[in-house]
Enzyme design. Sequence first.
Site, PDB file in Angstrom:
ATOM      1  N   PHE A   1       0.727  -1.301   0.005  1.00  0.00           N
ATOM      2  CA  PHE A   1       0.051  -0.123  -0.006  1.00  0.00           C
ATOM      3  C   PHE A   1       0.993   1.250  -0.056  1.00  0.00           C
ATOM      4  CE2 PHE A   1      -2.265   3.020   3.174  1.00  0.00           C
ATOM      5  CZ  PHE A   1      -3.060   3.515   2.377  1.00  0.00           C
TER       6      PHE A   1
ATOM      7  N   HIS B   1       4.074  -8.786  -7.060  1.00  0.00           N
ATOM      8  CA  HIS B   1       4.028  -7.672  -8.157  1.00  0.00           C
ATOM      9  C   HIS B   1       3.958  -6.120  -7.948  1.00  0.00           C
ATOM     10  CE1 HIS B   1       3.701  -6.097 -12.182  1.00  0.00           C
ATOM     11  NE2 HIS B   1       2.904  -5.420 -12.202  1.00  0.00           N
ATOM     12  N   ALA B   2       5.157  -5.231  -8.269  1.00  0.00           N
ATOM     13  CA  ALA B   2       5.072  -3.918  -7.580  1.00  0.00           C
ATOM     14  C   ALA B   2       4.697  -2.945  -8.704  1.00  0.00           C
ATOM     15  CB  ALA B   2       6.352  -3.590  -7.150  1.00  0.00           C
TER      16      ALA B   2
ATOM     17  N   ALA C   1       7.386  -5.534   5.664  1.00  0.00           N
ATOM     18  CA  ALA C   1       7.023  -5.867   7.125  1.00  0.00           C
ATOM     19  C   ALA C   1       5.954  -7.119   7.023  1.00  0.00           C
ATOM     20  CB  ALA C   1       6.314  -4.912   7.877  1.00  0.00           C
ATOM     21  N   ARG C   2       5.823  -7.809   8.120  1.00  0.00           N
ATOM     22  CA  ARG C   2       4.686  -8.695   8.319  1.00  0.00           C
ATOM     23  C   ARG C   2       3.627  -7.562   8.983  1.00  0.00           C
ATOM     24  NH1 ARG C   2       2.353 -12.919  12.111  1.00  0.00           N
ATOM     25  NH2 ARG C   2       1.652 -14.569  10.759  1.00  0.00           N
TER      26      ARG C   2
ATOM     27  N   TYR D   1       3.375  -7.812  16.788  1.00  0.00           N
ATOM     28  CA  TYR D   1       3.683  -6.772  15.903  1.00  0.00           C
ATOM     29  C   TYR D   1       4.408  -5.725  16.461  1.00  0.00           C
ATOM     30  CZ  TYR D   1       3.033  -3.159  12.203  1.00  0.00           C
ATOM     31  OH  TYR D   1       3.351  -2.465  11.611  1.00  0.00           O
TER      32      TYR D   1
ATOM     33  N   LYS E   1       8.575  -4.646  16.149  1.00  0.00           N
ATOM     34  CA  LYS E   1       9.170  -3.401  15.634  1.00  0.00           C
ATOM     35  C   LYS E   1       9.927  -2.799  16.440  1.00  0.00           C
ATOM     36  CE  LYS E   1       6.957  -2.796  11.532  1.00  0.00           C
ATOM     37  NZ  LYS E   1       7.572  -2.048  10.322  1.00  0.00           N
TER      38      LYS E   1
ATOM     39  N   GLY F   1     -24.815   4.746   2.817  1.00  0.00           N
ATOM     40  CA  GLY F   1     -25.839   5.340   4.150  1.00  0.00           C
ATOM     41  C   GLY F   1     -26.127   4.570   4.922  1.00  0.00           C
ATOM     42  N   ILE F   2     -25.670   3.639   5.476  1.00  0.00           N
ATOM     43  CA  ILE F   2     -25.656   2.627   6.617  1.00  0.00           C
ATOM     44  C   ILE F   2     -25.637   3.207   8.003  1.00  0.00           C
ATOM     45  CG2 ILE F   2     -24.941   0.651   7.871  1.00  0.00           C
ATOM     46  CD1 ILE F   2     -23.778  -0.370   5.130  1.00  0.00           C
TER      47      ILE F   2
END
Length: 317
Positions: A19, A42-43, A73-74, A143, A147, A192-193
Amino acid sequence: MQPLISSGGPVLVTGAGGFVGQALVAHLAAAGIAVTGVSRSHARGAGSSVRLARYEDAVPLLAGRACVVHLAARVHVMRDAAHDPLAAFRAANTDLPVFLARQAAAAGVRRFVFVSSIKVNGEATAPGQPFTENDACAPLDPYGVSKWEAEQALREVASQTGMELVIIRPPLIYGPGVRANFAALLRAVAQGIPLPLGAIDNRRSLLALDNLLDFITLCLRHPGAANQTFLVSDAEDLSTPELIRRMARVMQKPVRLITLPVILLKAAALVLGRRNMLERLCGNLQLDISKARTRLGWNPPLTVEEGLRRILVDNKP
């Protein structure tokens, strides 16, 4: 503010298929910085990219690099299927960056930028008492622990080799391609929930993807960033209801907030096994970015609403 220095040469970005990684490679390329992204998937995006079976195979690509940005990272997962989650997180989030940092220093890389997590500080803050870089670290899950251990080991590498280290601890990052709970909240507002979150009175720091990209780029070339740790955010701490209102305003949708007592929300979350998710919706998590502002002269270029608009321009929720 100290004068900026040249990036001094090409940049290597790990995790370029993710991301943040895809966006960073494109951002650096657009800024005229020679960049190569490496990924195990794939980047896509601007700039050259290399797909590797293992990140350890990136060692030959370190030669001639001025800087490395380590994003691989995981990531934190809600229901971890690993037999030993802490060991799995340590292998990906501690051992790998430390290995690459040692190899980078040996190859003559000048600066290593490590994108860590605010989870190193902890999971929540008291109202009006944001985390700072000087706080004692208190990671609570595998996690965050992985780190934090990586940060400590990387500082040792920097001390031993003279390679400059920059550590960045972001909160939740949102932008085009965001997934998980943030994407689910966007979809709910778009559809619209009605959301029973009107009674929540909390404050949370967020970070627009473009603000993070801007900050990373600054950390590649600012002399004041060397061997420093920074907390970074949009500098707008919002309650969950206010975030929903901002989303609705950007999408030009009606706000459908129901005021339900928080104690009932917590009881329902406990029954449904969603306690952790509700804690993030109800709890406080604030970051003080004064150090980034004073030491680097940085201010987030995008507001929260501008960051939300970037999501809508690229992909409808």
